[in-house]
Design a protein around this motif. Structure first.
Motif, PDB file in Angstrom:
ATOM      1  N   GLU A 176     -84.089  -3.496  14.874  1.00  0.00           N
ATOM      2  CA  GLU A 176     -84.131  -4.947  14.902  1.00  0.00           C
ATOM      3  C   GLU A 176     -84.821  -5.465  16.156  1.00  0.00           C
ATOM      4  O   GLU A 176     -85.550  -6.453  16.108  1.00  0.00           O
ATOM      5  CB  GLU A 176     -82.708  -5.499  14.815  1.00  0.00           C
ATOM      6  N   ASN A 180     -87.899  -8.078  16.497  1.00  0.00           N
ATOM      7  CA  ASN A 180     -87.714  -9.329  17.231  1.00  0.00           C
ATOM      8  C   ASN A 180     -88.733  -9.480  18.358  1.00  0.00           C
ATOM      9  O   ASN A 180     -89.254 -10.578  18.592  1.00  0.00           O
ATOM     10  CB  ASN A 180     -86.295  -9.404  17.790  1.00  0.00           C
ATOM     11  N   SER A 183     -92.086 -10.256  16.817  1.00  0.00           N
ATOM     12  CA  SER A 183     -92.074 -11.607  16.261  1.00  0.00           C
ATOM     13  C   SER A 183     -92.212 -12.639  17.366  1.00  0.00           C
ATOM     14  O   SER A 183     -93.015 -13.581  17.263  1.00  0.00           O
ATOM     15  CB  SER A 183     -90.781 -11.836  15.480  1.00  0.00           C
ATOM     16  N   GLY A 351     -81.001 -18.254  12.632  1.00  0.00           N
ATOM     17  CA  GLY A 351     -82.241 -17.985  11.930  1.00  0.00           C
ATOM     18  C   GLY A 351     -82.627 -19.031  10.916  1.00  0.00           C
ATOM     19  O   GLY A 351     -83.746 -19.036  10.411  1.00  0.00           O
ATOM     20  N   SER A 352     -81.729 -19.955  10.602  1.00  0.00           N
ATOM     21  CA  SER A 352     -81.981 -21.010   9.623  1.00  0.00           C
ATOM     22  C   SER A 352     -81.679 -22.356  10.259  1.00  0.00           C
ATOM     23  O   SER A 352     -80.787 -22.467  11.113  1.00  0.00           O
ATOM     24  CB  SER A 352     -81.096 -20.805   8.384  1.00  0.00           C
ATOM     25  N   ARG A 410     -92.895 -12.717  -1.211  1.00  0.00           N
ATOM     26  CA  ARG A 410     -91.983 -12.535  -0.080  1.00  0.00           C
ATOM     27  C   ARG A 410     -90.536 -12.732  -0.515  1.00  0.00           C
ATOM     28  O   ARG A 410     -89.641 -11.985  -0.131  1.00  0.00           O
ATOM     29  CB  ARG A 410     -92.348 -13.526   1.024  1.00  0.00           C
ATOM     30  N   THR A 429     -81.901 -12.845  -1.398  1.00  0.00           N
ATOM     31  CA  THR A 429     -82.675 -11.862  -0.635  1.00  0.00           C
ATOM     32  C   THR A 429     -81.879 -11.420   0.575  1.00  0.00           C
ATOM     33  O   THR A 429     -80.892 -12.055   0.957  1.00  0.00           O
ATOM     34  CB  THR A 429     -84.020 -12.448  -0.166  1.00  0.00           C
ATOM     35  N   GLU A 430     -82.327 -10.346   1.200  1.00  0.00           N
ATOM     36  CA  GLU A 430     -81.666  -9.863   2.413  1.00  0.00           C
ATOM     37  C   GLU A 430     -81.695 -10.926   3.503  1.00  0.00           C
ATOM     38  O   GLU A 430     -80.740 -11.080   4.266  1.00  0.00           O
ATOM     39  CB  GLU A 430     -82.344  -8.583   2.910  1.00  0.00           C
ATOM     40  N   VAL A 431     -82.801 -11.667   3.591  1.00  0.00           N
ATOM     41  CA  VAL A 431     -82.909 -12.690   4.636  1.00  0.00           C
ATOM     42  C   VAL A 431     -81.853 -13.763   4.436  1.00  0.00           C
ATOM     43  O   VAL A 431     -81.123 -14.125   5.379  1.00  0.00           O
ATOM     44  CB  VAL A 431     -84.321 -13.319   4.635  1.00  0.00           C
ATOM     45  N   GLU A 434     -78.442 -12.572   5.240  1.00  0.00           N
ATOM     46  CA  GLU A 434     -78.182 -12.503   6.681  1.00  0.00           C
ATOM     47  C   GLU A 434     -77.752 -13.853   7.228  1.00  0.00           C
ATOM     48  O   GLU A 434     -76.926 -13.928   8.138  1.00  0.00           O
ATOM     49  CB  GLU A 434     -79.426 -11.996   7.421  1.00  0.00           C
TER      50      GLU A 434
END
Length: 585
Positions: A176, A180, A183, A351-352, A410, A429-431, A434
């Motif tokens: 991870e 990161n 990114s 993340g959101s 995606r 999805t995995e995202v 999470e």
């Protein structure tokens, strides 16, 4: 026999900021004896079975041999399972993370072995918690020096289950962290560009700390743009003034079409597609207070020019005592410097934009938080409610469009079935999963432990730790008017600007420093094999991160080759800072 005196006074100064560790050690049992080896260094013996730890003859020589056999490379961060204190005396490698579960063993060593300076650079954990280990590894990992984490098991006969869990935690961190780092480094130029465009709005906006506990004990309703919003959006007409309505930016157009004005709008993403969410939005919605990250879409920031303020989105780690600590990256340090303050207000990000809105609700002091339109799933085969920007794009583009093809490809990757809000299963999805896990962990063990969480989405993914209720039931339970707008307006009228006077001059220092450094680089020998010298402070940190993609992961490069890559990349990075930050908003 000098080693039989208590040595805790020699070793304790290295743990003066570790009260929880020292307390745990003080309560540990007396399971071990410490006796001198033939060469002098004390070794530990188990009272129960007489088993000796480390060499009875020369523990330091044994430690050097053990360390040499591990073949530690210059780019490795060693993580040792166990507490092999002779290693710390025998090797110079630092930092080292050390984790064990045997408090009695550590207690015997620290009370009887004069390690002193050998403990410098050693982060010791006595823990069963893999999350804490991950955090401490992160705190010790230097992306400009370390290339991988090396887990070394110094006690092979230890608890195999614990060893496996800790090894997996370190491996997960490695994977991870690599993503990161890349990114952040790749997106840094875009973020710098966006923050520079928002800089004046951010600096002159009210200090958002005025919002802290403004609605203590009240209810917040966070409105997302999930497809299930169509089921209950009409109930939101009844909420005005009875709860704090917080809307994420992606839902603003849909609310406007329905004639619903939120109290607060939240924007985080620099993605220009997010600006679609305010196209043709009416003035009533734009009367809401915008709470944004400084790198949010400048078009959204400009649209809310009357009432806006900013929080910086950050993630948290834990220190060795398990205390939360913000992860401050170069952009955070830059904004702190320009603001002329010791810190600026933060909000947590999972993340959101939804997780930022939730963090804001807890910052406001709300004790009940209700989620609406938070599917985090493909409810009915859709990702968003009708009428929001992303759905409009996918409907208007033809099937050969590169945007649509990439977007759906995606989203489709790794599609998984998860429990649904109302029973059965729904795909996600995995995202997105999470994001939900962030909520669940924050409720279970994070800052939201005391918050009553209600999921009134009426669709999408089931979220553990939240009550599931219909929005109509929640609205019916709300009490009378809590004067949301009045309380916000009165608070904003009392606060000072986010940045202290002189922020423009401090911002200009970054450009001038980059200009001087660029001139020095261009006048020097860029092909030299010498170690590159970075400027100090914020500028040096920014330049390191801007050039990180040029050599991150280049494990096959020799050290002199790596230095050459850095030197050749530096002029372009310095020139970018001069041109981008000097251009203005």
């Amino acid at each position: 026999m000098k080693y039989f005196r208590k040595m805790l006074d020699v070793n304790a100064p290295w743990f003066r900021d570790r009260p929880a560790l020292l307390d745990r050690l003080s309560k540990a049992k007396e399971n071990y004896d410490v006796i001198p080896s033939r060469k002098g260094m004390p070794v530990v013996r188990n009272r129960a079975d007489g088993r000796m730890f480390f060499s009875r003859y020369d523990p330091e020589r044994e430690a050097r041999r053990w360390w040499a056999a591990q073949e530690i490379q210059p780019g490795d961060l060693p993580v040792i399972l166990g507490f092999p204190y002779p290693v710390f005396c025998a090797v110079e490698e630092r930092p080292i993370v050390c984790a064990t579960t045997d408090a009695a063993f550590v207690k015997a060593v620290l009370e009887n072995v004069p390690l002193g300076n050998a403990l410098q650079g050693i982060t010791l954990l006595v823990t069963e918690d893999p999350i804490l280990l991950r955090s401490v590894i992160r705190n010790n990992y230097d992306p400009f020096r370390h290339r991988r984490v090396r887990v070394l098991n110094s006690v092979p006969e230890g608890d195999p289950k614990w060893t496996k869990v800790m090894l997996e935690a370190a491996v997960d961190f490695q994977r991870e962290n690599a993503m990161n780092l890349l990114s952040y480094a790749y997106q840094l130029p875009t973020w710098l560009h966006t923050i520079r465009r928002n800089l004046e709005a951010w600096a002159e906006s009210p200090d958002p700390s005025v919002l802290e506990n403004l609605f203590s004990g009240e209810t917040a309703i966070i409105i997302g743009a999930g497809p299930s919003l169509e089921k209950n959006i009409g109930e939101l007409h009844k909420v005005r003034g009875r709860a704090v309505m917080i809307a994420v930016d992606t839902v603003l157009r849909r609310l406007d079409a329905e004639g619903i004005r939120p109290d607060i709008a939240v924007a985080v993403d620099a993605n220009e597609a997010n600006a679609l969410d305010i196209v043709d939005v009416g003035g009533d919605v734009l009367e809401a207070v915008l709470v944004a990250d400084p790198m949010a879409s400048p078009e959204i920031v400009r649209a809310f020019e009357k009432r806006r303020l900013f929080f910086r989105s950050i993630n948290y780690t834990f220190d060795a005592e398990g205390r939360p600590a913000p992860i401050l990256m170069p952009l955070d340090q830059l904004l702190i410097f320009i603001a002329g303050r010791e810190r600026i207000p933060y909000w947590q990000s999972g993340g959101s934009v939804s997780t930022n809105a939730f963090s804001l609700a807890t910052y406001l002091g709300c004790r009940t938080v209700v989620l609406v339109g938070h599917d985090f799933a493909f409810t009915g085969g859709r990702t968003h409610s009708a009428g929001v920007g992303y759905e409009e794009i996918s409907e208007n583009l033809d099937r050969f469009s590169s945007f649509e093809r990439e977007r759906w490809a995606r989203l489709a990757r790794g599609e998984i079935a998860v429990p649904a809000w109302d029973g059965g299963e729904v795909f996600t999805t995995e995202v997105m999963r999470e994001f939900v896990r962030w909520y669940e962990s924050t409720i279970a063990e994070g800052f939201a432990r005391e918050i009553r969480m209600i999921d009134a989405t009426e669709g999408g993914m089931r979220k553990e730790g939240m009550e599931r209720r219909r929005l109509s039931e929640v609205v019916a339970s709300l009490r009378g008017d809590i004067a949301v707008k009045t309380r916000i307006d009165e608070a904003l009228a009392k606060t000072e600007p986010t940045a202290a006077p002189g922020w423009m001059e401090r911002s200009g220092e970054l450009v001038r420093g980059a200009q001087v450094f660029l001139a020095e680089l261009e006048a020097g020998d860029l092909a030299s094999g010498a170690e590159p010298v970075f400027p100090g402070g914020i500028l040096g940190d920014l330049l390191r991160w801007l050039i990180l993609p040029a050599y991150l992961g280049t494990a096959d490069l020799k050290e002199e080759e790596r230095r050459g890559v850095i030197r050749r990349s530096l002029p372009a990075a310095a020139r970018f800072v001069v041109e981008e930050w000097g251009r203005g908003g």
